[in-house]
Design a protein around this motif. Structure first.
Motif, PDB file in Angstrom:
ATOM      1  N   ARG A  10     -69.796  40.978 -90.783  1.00 21.09           N
ATOM      2  CA  ARG A  10     -69.433  41.418 -92.054  1.00 21.09           C
ATOM      3  C   ARG A  10     -69.651  40.046 -93.026  1.00 21.09           C
ATOM      4  O   ARG A  10     -70.174  40.167 -94.003  1.00 21.09           O
ATOM      5  N   LEU A  11     -69.226  38.926 -92.368  1.00 21.75           N
ATOM      6  CA  LEU A  11     -69.208  37.366 -93.471  1.00 21.75           C
ATOM      7  C   LEU A  11     -70.844  37.347 -93.589  1.00 21.75           C
ATOM      8  O   LEU A  11     -71.187  36.891 -94.650  1.00 21.75           O
ATOM      9  N   GLY A  41     -72.815  37.294 -96.871  1.00 24.67           N
ATOM     10  CA  GLY A  41     -73.026  35.795 -97.515  1.00 24.67           C
ATOM     11  C   GLY A  41     -74.481  35.501 -97.494  1.00 24.67           C
ATOM     12  O   GLY A  41     -74.723  34.679 -98.554  1.00 24.67           O
ATOM     13  N   GLN A  87     -66.127  40.524 -87.323  1.00 22.00           N
ATOM     14  CA  GLN A  87     -66.092  39.664 -88.640  1.00 22.00           C
ATOM     15  C   GLN A  87     -67.264  39.076 -88.934  1.00 22.00           C
ATOM     16  O   GLN A  87     -67.482  38.819 -90.163  1.00 22.00           O
ATOM     17  N   GLY A  96     -68.402  32.645 -90.712  1.00 29.95           N
ATOM     18  CA  GLY A  96     -69.058  33.784 -89.885  1.00 29.95           C
ATOM     19  C   GLY A  96     -69.670  33.148 -88.689  1.00 29.95           C
ATOM     20  O   GLY A  96     -69.809  33.544 -87.665  1.00 29.95           O
ATOM     21  N   ASN A 105     -68.645  31.127 -96.476  1.00 36.35           N
ATOM     22  CA  ASN A 105     -68.450  32.369 -95.832  1.00 36.35           C
ATOM     23  C   ASN A 105     -69.445  32.400 -94.565  1.00 36.35           C
ATOM     24  O   ASN A 105     -69.133  32.948 -93.383  1.00 36.35           O
ATOM     25  N   CYS A 106     -70.676  32.027 -95.020  1.00 28.40           N
ATOM     26  CA  CYS A 106     -71.589  31.833 -93.634  1.00 28.40           C
ATOM     27  C   CYS A 106     -71.341  31.082 -92.762  1.00 28.40           C
ATOM     28  O   CYS A 106     -71.422  31.306 -91.599  1.00 28.40           O
TER      29      CYS A 106
END
Length: 389
Positions: free
Chosen positions: A234-235, A239, A231, A259, A255-256
């Protein structure tokens, strides 16, 4: 059957998406802190109003401000800050800044708990790597003062109890640890990261990618870290380009940050990293390469080197990055290129005459010895460095 034990870290909470002033006021009240010693990025202190906001929130609970921590956390800076915090009778440390400041706060806690008042006294507490790659850590007393961390980069060191600290006399970055060196709380406010230089925010994002990738491809992955790392990729894969395209996009920045947080879960539970991290530590200490950049230049080559022994897991990496048609090394390289980050050792200022020293020094880093494909000596490291040159 898979067997293992998941350990929860000694951290109270992570607050995300809440403005710094609001989150900080609540945490300082919750912890009933009376003397907060602030450790901040010098640039943030000089060029933004972030530290003024901190001063306003803390009021008469402010015990002092240190904004003089050098890159890679020099010993002398750490001990100076510890002596100031001790004199101020600090009962809480607050960091606002990147990885060097985060590690410095951990080291200040170590110094306060172990009566360290001079840089050379840290020799007693540094980790030693044996010739067979085992890590030996001397006894360390618990820090009497813990921290709240407000990170401005994505390297995610605020979620571990390890600290890197550089002995500038020998040009070596060394590892220190105690479980309670981990912060008590972390505040993730994407608005604070607006002030971070683009190259630093994006490159530390690749550092977080490196954490996730080397955990997925590790010799001892765990189910929990696998899920978190996938995950995280993905982020970060979505991001980081979004922040590059629109620096004011706070949701992309958050989001970063999320992550980066997820990328470090393996480190909390003993998942071993590989040669990208190991060589990166030496590039940082010996050649002064920022750790975000070390991941940019080394991770694709380490993945290609390791592919013969963990190709199936590398496919997971490619899929999570959105490029199931590419090898993991090429997928990571494509992400780095899309962010206009450096891709070679030449790009980050490493000189040819330093390569043998870096190769030899890397064999003293624990993560080189846990690389999925065995690295049996400096020549193997030198081959990776030549590929990255």
């Amino acid at each position: 059957m898979v067997r293992g034990t998941h350990r929860y870290p000694p951290m109270d909470r992570v607050i995300y998406g809440v403005p710094l002033a609001e989150a900080l006021a609540a945490e300082v009240d919750r912890l009933d802190a009376k003397a907060v010693y602030v450790m901040a990025s010098g640039t943030l202190n000089r060029q933004t109003d972030v530290i003024e906001t901190v001063r306003r929130v803390l009021g008469n609970r402010l015990a002092g401000v240190c904004a003089k921590i050098g890159s890679h956390t020099p010993r002398s800076d750490v001990v100076t800050a510890a002596n100031q915090a001790r004199a101020a009778k600090a009962d809480l440390i607050l960091t606002v800044g990147g990885g060097s400041v985060t590690d410095a706060a951990k080291m200040v806690g170590l110094c306060l708990g172990n009566d360290v008042t001079a840089p050379e006294q840290l020799d007693r507490f540094r980790a030693q790597i044996t010739p067979d790659g085992q890590t030996e850590r001397p006894p360390v007393k618990a820090p009497p003062v813990r921290s709240i961390d407000v990170p401005t980069t994505l390297s995610a060191g605020e979620f571990t109890h390890f600290a890197g600290c550089t002995d500038t006399a020998r040009n070596v970055k060394e590892s220190f640890s105690h479980p309670l060196m981990m912060p008590q709380a972390v505040i993730l406010d994407p608005a604070v990261t607006i002030h971070t230089p683009e190259w630093l925010f994006l490159s530390t994002g690749i550092r977080a990618v490196d954490h996730a990738v080397e955990d997925i491809c590790s010799i001892n992955p765990t189910p929990f870290s696998d899920g978190m790392s996938l995950q995280a990729l993905r982020l970060l894969a979505a991001g980081l380009p979004a922040v590059k395209a629109s620096p004011g996009d706070l949701q992309a920045r958050l989001n970063c940050q999320l992550g980066a947080w997820m990328s470090i879960m393996g480190s909390q539970n003993g998942v071993a990293k590989g040669a990208s991290h190991g060589i990166g530590h030496v590039l940082g200490g010996a050649a002064h390469v920022p750790h975000g950049y070390t991941s940019c230049v080394m991770l694709p080559h380490v993945l290609r080197f390791n592919q013969p022994v963990n190709a199936e897991r590398q496919k997971w990496v490619s899929e999570a990055l959105g490029h199931p048609d590419k090898t993991a090394g090429d997928a990571v390289a494509a992400l780095i290129a899309s962010l206009a980050l450096p891709a070679t050792l030449r790009d980050v200022g490493v000189k040819p005459e330093q390569l043998d020293e870096i190769a030899t020094g890397s064999m003293h880093d624990r993560w080189v010895h846990t690389n999925p494909r065995k690295i049996d000596g400096p020549p193997a490291v030198r081959a990776l460095l030549d590929a990255a040159w």
